[in-house]
Enzyme design. Structure first.
Site, PDB file in Angstrom:
ATOM      1  N   ASP A 224      -3.515   2.412  -4.902  1.00 57.64           N
ATOM      2  CA  ASP A 224      -2.186   2.139  -4.235  1.00 57.64           C
ATOM      3  C   ASP A 224      -1.661   1.045  -4.381  1.00 57.64           C
ATOM      4  OD1 ASP A 224      -4.156   1.486  -2.168  1.00 57.64           O
ATOM      5  OD2 ASP A 224      -2.529   1.425  -0.894  1.00 57.64           O
TER       6      ASP A 224
ATOM      7  N   HIS B 105       0.837  -1.206  -0.072  1.00 55.43           N
ATOM      8  CA  HIS B 105       0.000   0.060   0.002  1.00 55.43           C
ATOM      9  C   HIS B 105       0.980   1.342   0.077  1.00 55.43           C
ATOM     10  CE1 HIS B 105      -3.708  -2.203   1.767  1.00 55.43           C
ATOM     11  NE2 HIS B 105      -2.560  -2.680   2.526  1.00 55.43           N
ATOM     12  N   TYR B 106       0.340   2.481  -0.377  1.00 52.35           N
ATOM     13  CA  TYR B 106       0.946   3.666   0.050  1.00 52.35           C
ATOM     14  C   TYR B 106       0.020   4.404   1.220  1.00 52.35           C
ATOM     15  CZ  TYR B 106      -1.740   6.312  -3.702  1.00 52.35           C
ATOM     16  OH  TYR B 106      -2.639   6.982  -4.454  1.00 52.35           O
ATOM     17  N   THR B 107       0.592   5.187   2.076  1.00 58.85           N
ATOM     18  CA  THR B 107      -0.240   5.453   3.081  1.00 58.85           C
ATOM     19  C   THR B 107      -1.461   6.571   2.742  1.00 58.85           C
ATOM     20  OG1 THR B 107       1.441   7.121   3.384  1.00 58.85           O
ATOM     21  CG2 THR B 107       1.280   5.371   4.865  1.00 58.85           C
TER      22      THR B 107
ATOM     23  N   GLU C 294       2.467  -0.962   4.699  1.00 57.74           N
ATOM     24  CA  GLU C 294       2.136   0.526   4.121  1.00 57.74           C
ATOM     25  C   GLU C 294       3.469   1.077   3.867  1.00 57.74           C
ATOM     26  OE1 GLU C 294      -0.585   2.211   3.748  1.00 57.74           O
ATOM     27  OE2 GLU C 294      -2.213   1.058   4.616  1.00 57.74           O
TER      28      GLU C 294
ATOM     29  N   HIS D 242      -2.475  -3.091  -3.352  1.00 56.58           N
ATOM     30  CA  HIS D 242      -3.782  -2.960  -2.745  1.00 56.58           C
ATOM     31  C   HIS D 242      -4.944  -2.751  -3.947  1.00 56.58           C
ATOM     32  CE1 HIS D 242      -6.460  -0.847   0.455  1.00 56.58           C
ATOM     33  NE2 HIS D 242      -7.175  -2.080   0.210  1.00 56.58           N
TER      34      HIS D 242
HETATM   35 ZN   LIG Z   1      -4.149   0.745   0.504  1.00 52.70          ZN
END
Ligand SMILES: [Zn+2]
Length: 259
Positions: A158, A41-43, A106, A148
């Site tokens: 993301d 993921h990215y935040t 993340e 994600h």
């Molecule tokens: Zn995510």
């Protein structure tokens, strides 16, 4: 440690972890004894510290196993044995409880809503080291290292098309095939229907995407093509199945079948 309620502490699962910041947001894994997937993921927040605070907030009801800062620092929030809450409503290979099967990582990056900067080299090196550690301990297959956006294409973008999947693959993390060059040619798109659309949908579904094979290039099909392009043909993310998208998908399915 500043932002989290004092929960019982635990030992880090991965060697690269520099700090434990326990999140209260986790539960028991259901129906699986060990994770067989990594979800990246990215935040999507301007500050990594704010993201850490949110991932530990009881009210937010979200978490992940690891948070990787821009400078490469890795914080663990949830023990791998527990089910962290990062995937939300998701599907892959027909499985819908992605949280129970996965390790959630993340990666601090503001994301598309806030300028979407490049991922710093130190951060990517840390992601690679962390993933290699997880893959080795749980024998996770390359095609089970996912975005994600792969498992929730209608809701999530993301870690996005700037995430260096090629570089991860070169370091032994994830599946990747060289994207077929983009050339001008007939592209399938919204509104079209027929056997070619069905073939596209069948290949995406075979790889793992949650997509109906109905022969109609509907909005849901476009959304999955966008997710596929973000991961595997990032040079152009437009939701149109051009010849390069088709060729890249075929290469990927072939590689996956022999993996
Ligand atoms: Zn995510």
């Amino acid at each position: 440690m500043l932002y989290c309620p004092a929960m019982s502490n635990f030992r880090p699962d991965a060697a690269i972890v520099s700090e434990i910041v326990p999140s209260p947001n986790h539960s028991e894994r259901r129906g699986v004894t060990r994770p067989d997937m990594i979800l990246l993921h990215y935040t999507g927040m301007t500050s990594a510290q704010d993201a850490l605070r949110r991932l530990c907030d009881t009210q937010a009801k979200v978490s992940c196993h690891y948070l990787v800062f821009e400078d490469g620092r890795v914080v663990q929030l949830v023990p791998e044995a527990r089910r962290a809450w990062h995937a939300g409503v998701s599907v892959w290979q027909g499985e819908t409880d992605i949280n129970s099967r996965s390790i959630g990582v993340e990666i601090a990056n503001p994301g598309h809503d806030f300028g979407y900067p490049e991922f710093p080299a130190d951060q990517i090196e840390a992601v690679v080291a962390l993933c290699r550690d997880i893959i080795a301990r749980h024998s996770i297959r390359p095609q089970r290292v996912l975005a994600h956006s792969d498992v929730a294409p209608a809701r999530k973008a993301d870690p996005g098309e700037r995430f260096p999947w090629r570089r991860l693959h070169a370091a032994g993390v994830g599946l990747w095939v060289e994207p077929a060059p983009i050339s001008e040619g007939p592209a399938l798109g919204p509104g079209e229907h027929g056997p070619a659309v069905r073939e596209l949908q069948a290949a995406l579904a075979q790889y793992g995407y949650g997509i109906a094979v109905n022969g109609v290039y509907d909005e849901a099909t476009k959304i999955v093509v966008v997710a596929f392009q973000r991961h595997f043909r990032p040079a152009r993310v437009d939701g149109l199945a051009d010849p390069s998208t088709f060729a890249t998908l075929h290469r990927l399915c072939k590689t996956c079948a022999s993996a």
